[in-house]
Every structure is written in structure tokens, then in C-alpha cells.
Write a protein that holds these residues in place. Sequence first.
Motif, mmCIF file in Angstrom:
data_model
loop_
_atom_site.group_PDB
_atom_site.id
_atom_site.type_symbol
_atom_site.label_atom_id
_atom_site.label_comp_id
_atom_site.label_asym_id
_atom_site.label_seq_id
_atom_site.Cartn_x
_atom_site.Cartn_y
_atom_site.Cartn_z
ATOM 1 N N LEU A 131 8.718 39.120 -14.002
ATOM 2 C CA LEU A 131 8.722 37.804 -13.388
ATOM 3 C C LEU A 131 7.353 37.490 -12.793
ATOM 4 N N TRP A 132 7.138 36.209 -12.539
ATOM 5 C CA TRP A 132 5.901 35.737 -11.925
ATOM 6 C C TRP A 132 6.241 34.655 -10.903
ATOM 7 N N HIS A 133 5.273 34.316 -10.094
ATOM 8 C CA HIS A 133 5.314 33.151 -9.208
ATOM 9 C C HIS A 133 6.571 33.126 -8.335
ATOM 10 N N ALA A 134 7.248 31.980 -8.252
ATOM 11 C CA ALA A 134 8.378 31.866 -7.323
ATOM 12 C C ALA A 134 9.475 32.864 -7.641
ATOM 13 N N ASN A 135 9.702 33.124 -8.920
ATOM 14 C CA ASN A 135 10.730 34.088 -9.299
ATOM 15 C C ASN A 135 10.410 35.483 -8.786
ATOM 16 N N GLY A 152 13.795 31.712 -1.158
ATOM 17 C CA GLY A 152 13.030 30.666 -1.808
ATOM 18 C C GLY A 152 12.295 29.748 -0.865
ATOM 19 N N ASN A 153 12.553 29.892 0.425
ATOM 20 C CA ASN A 153 11.926 29.012 1.408
ATOM 21 C C ASN A 153 10.423 29.230 1.456
ATOM 22 N N TRP A 154 9.660 28.158 1.598
ATOM 23 C CA TRP A 154 8.201 28.242 1.527
ATOM 24 C C TRP A 154 7.587 29.140 2.590
ATOM 25 N N MET A 155 8.272 29.332 3.702
ATOM 26 C CA MET A 155 7.725 30.237 4.719
ATOM 27 C C MET A 155 7.726 31.683 4.235
ATOM 28 N N ASN A 156 8.641 31.998 3.311
ATOM 29 C CA ASN A 156 8.739 33.347 2.762
ATOM 30 C C ASN A 156 8.262 33.443 1.326
ATOM 31 N N ASN A 157 7.893 32.303 0.737
ATOM 32 C CA ASN A 157 7.594 32.265 -0.696
ATOM 33 C C ASN A 157 6.460 31.270 -0.956
ATOM 34 N N PRO A 158 5.225 31.748 -1.102
ATOM 35 C CA PRO A 158 4.097 30.843 -1.329
ATOM 36 C C PRO A 158 4.193 30.032 -2.618
ATOM 37 N N HIS A 159 5.142 30.362 -3.477
ATOM 38 C CA HIS A 159 5.301 29.672 -4.758
ATOM 39 C C HIS A 159 6.507 28.736 -4.765
ATOM 40 N N ALA A 160 6.963 28.331 -3.599
ATOM 41 C CA ALA A 160 8.206 27.567 -3.481
ATOM 42 C C ALA A 160 8.201 26.273 -4.281
ATOM 43 N N ASP A 161 7.033 25.671 -4.481
ATOM 44 C CA ASP A 161 6.942 24.416 -5.230
ATOM 45 C C ASP A 161 6.631 24.623 -6.710
ATOM 46 N N ASP A 162 6.594 25.860 -7.158
ATOM 47 C CA ASP A 162 6.257 26.132 -8.551
ATOM 48 C C ASP A 162 7.423 25.765 -9.477
ATOM 49 N N ILE A 163 7.179 25.899 -10.755
ATOM 50 C CA ILE A 163 8.052 25.370 -11.804
ATOM 51 C C ILE A 163 9.310 26.216 -12.052
ATOM 52 N N ASP A 164 9.417 27.366 -11.399
ATOM 53 C CA ASP A 164 10.378 28.387 -11.821
ATOM 54 C C ASP A 164 11.803 27.893 -12.017
ATOM 55 N N TYR A 165 12.426 27.309 -10.990
ATOM 56 C CA TYR A 165 13.816 26.899 -11.189
ATOM 57 C C TYR A 165 13.932 25.734 -12.165
ATOM 58 N N GLN A 166 12.898 24.942 -12.239
ATOM 59 C CA GLN A 166 12.896 23.832 -13.198
ATOM 60 C C GLN A 166 13.137 24.324 -14.625
ATOM 61 N N ILE A 167 12.559 25.469 -14.975
ATOM 62 C CA ILE A 167 12.706 25.970 -16.345
ATOM 63 C C ILE A 167 14.011 26.738 -16.529
ATOM 64 N N GLU A 168 14.741 26.958 -15.454
ATOM 65 C CA GLU A 168 15.965 27.768 -15.502
ATOM 66 C C GLU A 168 17.226 26.960 -15.233
ATOM 67 N N ALA A 169 17.097 25.644 -15.052
ATOM 68 C CA ALA A 169 18.213 24.827 -14.577
ATOM 69 C C ALA A 169 19.038 24.199 -15.692
ATOM 70 N N ASP A 170 18.663 24.420 -16.941
ATOM 71 C CA ASP A 170 19.351 23.784 -18.072
ATOM 72 C C ASP A 170 20.862 24.029 -18.019
ATOM 73 N N MET A 194 14.940 30.911 -5.463
ATOM 74 C CA MET A 194 13.507 31.073 -5.725
ATOM 75 C C MET A 194 12.651 29.874 -5.368
ATOM 76 N N ASN A 195 13.234 28.738 -5.067
ATOM 77 C CA ASN A 195 12.432 27.539 -4.819
ATOM 78 C C ASN A 195 12.932 26.740 -3.620
ATOM 79 N N TYR A 196 12.120 25.762 -3.249
ATOM 80 C CA TYR A 196 12.409 24.879 -2.120
ATOM 81 C C TYR A 196 11.665 23.572 -2.375
ATOM 82 N N GLY A 197 12.137 22.478 -1.786
ATOM 83 C CA GLY A 197 11.397 21.222 -1.873
ATOM 84 C C GLY A 197 11.182 20.763 -3.294
#
Length: 513
Positions: A131-135, A152-170, A194-197
Motif C-alpha cells: 500500500l501507499w499514501h492514505a492506505n 483516516g483523520n488528517w491529524m493522524n494521516n498526512p494523506h487524508a485528502d489523497d485519492i485512496d478511497y476514491q479508487i476503492e469506492a466502486d 483511510m481518508n477524511y474530508g
Amino acid sequence: MKKGIFVSTVCLLAVWMMPHSISAAPIKTLPAKVTISTEKLMDKIKGGWAGQTIGCTFGGPTEFKYPGSMIQDYVPIVWPDGYIKYWYENIPGLYDDVYMDLTFVDVFDRLGLDAPVDSFAMAFAHAGYMLWHANQAARYNILQGIMPPASGNWMNNPHADDIDYQIEADYSGLMSPGMPNSASAISDKIGHIMNYGDGWYGGVYVGAMYALSFVSDDVNFITSEALKTIPAKSRYYQCMSDVIRWHKEFPTDWKRTWFECQKKWSEDIGCPDGVFNVFDIDAVINSSYILIGLLYGNGDFSKTLDIATRCGQDSDCNPASAGGILGAILGYSHIPEFWMKNLREVEDMNFAYTNISLNKTYQMSYKQALQMIKRGGGTVGEQNVTIVCQQPKPVRYEKSFEGLYPVDLKSINKKVEEVKEFTANCTGIVFKGYVKSNNNNYVARVEMLMDGNSVETANLPAAFTTRRHELFWKYQIPKGNHTFTFKWLNPDSESSVNFGNVVIYSDMPVKKN
């Protein structure tokens, strides 16, 4: 490379001319109920998974090879015979877009629609894939006991706004036909692993477009209606709204809309790899490329994939999402044979890291869709299903990295024992780096102190699959000069803790000259 590896723009144009899109009278509002045959329901579910797999394959070779640039028309994009099978057998990691989804599909299959979020989180965290980034940041958090939604919260995850869940939500939309709010509820639970916001909104929007593809064949309606699931004051909503508006202003010029997006929406402030870099894995800009592909593709499968890919950046994930959504709109039986010939060769082959093939995925997703239709108040018969449609409602408003502005990028490039101290005037800071060891099981324990006070003691695994994506970070720091020091608590002669670049934030943007 195999003979016939290059597919020219001329060839793709020829494919675009083939009669394979579905035309239907556009609707302006969702009906209360829609009745479709079980055959059509399955056809759309299969089309979604097929389109995603085809799109991922088509864009795979160009992934992040064109950061900050579109892929020009004269650049050939390949589609030879046997191409999907080639990737399955030689580079199966390409399909993280799909096998990540299948982690969640499998949990639903085993534990039912009410499976707790911890079951999804643990399946995801302990899976064998890289895995990479938010994942990856979320996987590390979960393995360290930080469970969703905190993982997934940005305080604990510097990649919270990355694409990760977007590619997994199908999966969320494919199991929620005509029910975008049900898809959003699923994404609320799983997407916050894995994500927030804005990173979460990417998955919500994609899921809603899939859900609406079961009750409308109008791409323009689906993209606009699905956007109602996103809070209007969010950056994500504003960007997608701009794309829809620009499409109306420049209906035949996708490159103009791409350019307007770059000019207004390509600034990444969160991902430590994207700040001060042309690399952009932010969900907002990459979602805009999905939307550009769908709108300017205008229901044509080949054209949609080509445009979504040529937008650049994460150019396998974006055509995967666009292809999946359009595949669900058109249905499996209406995806052109030009694309389907390669897909049929792999439908009985399991995806890497799973015991699940596409043919099995179709059945699992169909079963879950029937369950969701019943749960949503609809009815399921032997030959038809009646779906109680949901008017899209916005999910709650979230914003990552509130009040933070990147102001500097500095290089340390030293081992932890050589760092001594690092001073910065900041309100936030991220230290990039990695642990290297001859022992893959080694876990460094390093303490970070700010102004002499302990901030945290972190476990830093050397193993790639369990690593911490960044060594340290701290947001919401009182503004002023701060000194950071580090203590390696379990030094090992065969291991090293290596610092790279440092991203520095303040509470105000850099003043322009």
C-alpha cells in the motif's frame, strides 16, 4: 513488446464511431421507484466491474508519468490482444484499484451488510498487498491500535485528502442501485478507514455516480445529481461544479476544461510527496479528471477512457473509475467488443492477493445489491426488481489541514543520530524518511521532542508493508520558532533511521512578490 502493441489515435477514433452507446430520454429528477429486470441489474453490475478493470489496464502504463501535464494526442496508448492477461500474469499489482474493493466486498459476503467497521479495517490492514499514501498510513495506524475513523483523520494521516478511497469506492455504488445515500452510508463507515474530508468525498461521489447509473443512462444527469451528495461549501464540490460549468461553456474542448482545472484546483497542501512538487495524488484534481472523461466522453466508452487517461497524474485509477461508471451505465453487454475480447480471457482468473475472480465478483456484488434493494424498501422477484430511489443528500462537511499553508521544503538527508536538532518557524511539520535494516522484522523506536518536550514515541517498522509512510508529523503547533530533536531508543548496528525532506507549514500562505 508484443507485435501490434501501439493503438493509434486514428484507431481509437474508428472505435468511437462504432454504435455502442445507449441513448435514452434524459430525466430531470429521479423517479420514486424504478423497476428493471434482474438480467439488466446483473448486466449493469458486470459492466461496472468490467469497465473498471479495462480502464485500469488501459491507463496502467502512463500512471504518474505525466504529472502536471496532459498526455498529448500523438502519444500512443496501447491495447494489444491479450493485454489484460499480460498484466494479470506479470504485473498483477496494477489492479490495486480492484482487489482493494474486493477486500470490502469479501467482508460483506462473509459477515453480511451489518459487518462492523473493525472487520473491514483488520481485513485491509492484514492483507498481503503493498500500500501507499492514505492506505498505508491507515494500515500503520490500525496495526498500532489507532482504529477508524481516527485512522483516516488528517491529524493522524498526512494523506487524508489523497485519492485512496476514491479508487476503492466502486463496490459501494454497485451494491446500492438507485440508492446514493445508502452508498454514502457505506462509504462513511469504510471510507474513513483511510481518508477524511476531500479524500473521503472522492469515494462518496464515485459511489453515488455508480448508484445512479442503475436508474439513468444520462451521463450529464448522473454526474450532476450525484454531486448533491457532497457539501456545497467543500473544495471538492466547488471543483466538480466548475468542471460541469466549464463543460457547458466549452462543450467540445476537454483540454480547455483541463487547463482551467490546473489553473484553479491543482494545488496540493496535504500529501507530503505532492507539496512543492508537480506530483498530485489529491482526490480533488484526480476526481476532476474522472468527470472530464465522463462528460466529454458523452457516453462513448472508448472516448471516455482515452480522455480520462490523457488528463494525466493517476492515469490508471481515473480511467478505471470513469470506465467503471460508464460500464455500469451502458451495461456489460454494450461495452464494445474491442475492449471485451481481452477481458473475457481473465474473468475466471483470481486477482492477486485474493481467491476472487471477476466472475465470482459479479455474483457477490449482485447478491449484495439484492440485499440492499430489499433493505431500501424495494422488492425482488424472480425476473424483476423494484428499486425505491433515493434523492441524493449531502454528507457532513469535513475539512482536512484547516488553517495550514505549506511555506517551505527543506532537506535533512541524515541519519537520526546525525540530525541533532532541527529548528523551524511553523504551525505544522512533516518529517519524511524511512527505516532500513538487514532484519525485515526490525522496528525502530524513536522519540520526537519539540522544544525539549516529548511529542511521541513512534514504532517505525523496516518492513515495507507495515512501514510508517512518514517518520513524524505534528499539526496545530503554536506559531513560532520550535526546535525538534530525536532519540533512537533501540539502536541497532545493522539498521538505520533515515531522514529526508521536511515540509513546513504556517498559518498564512507565502506572500507573493
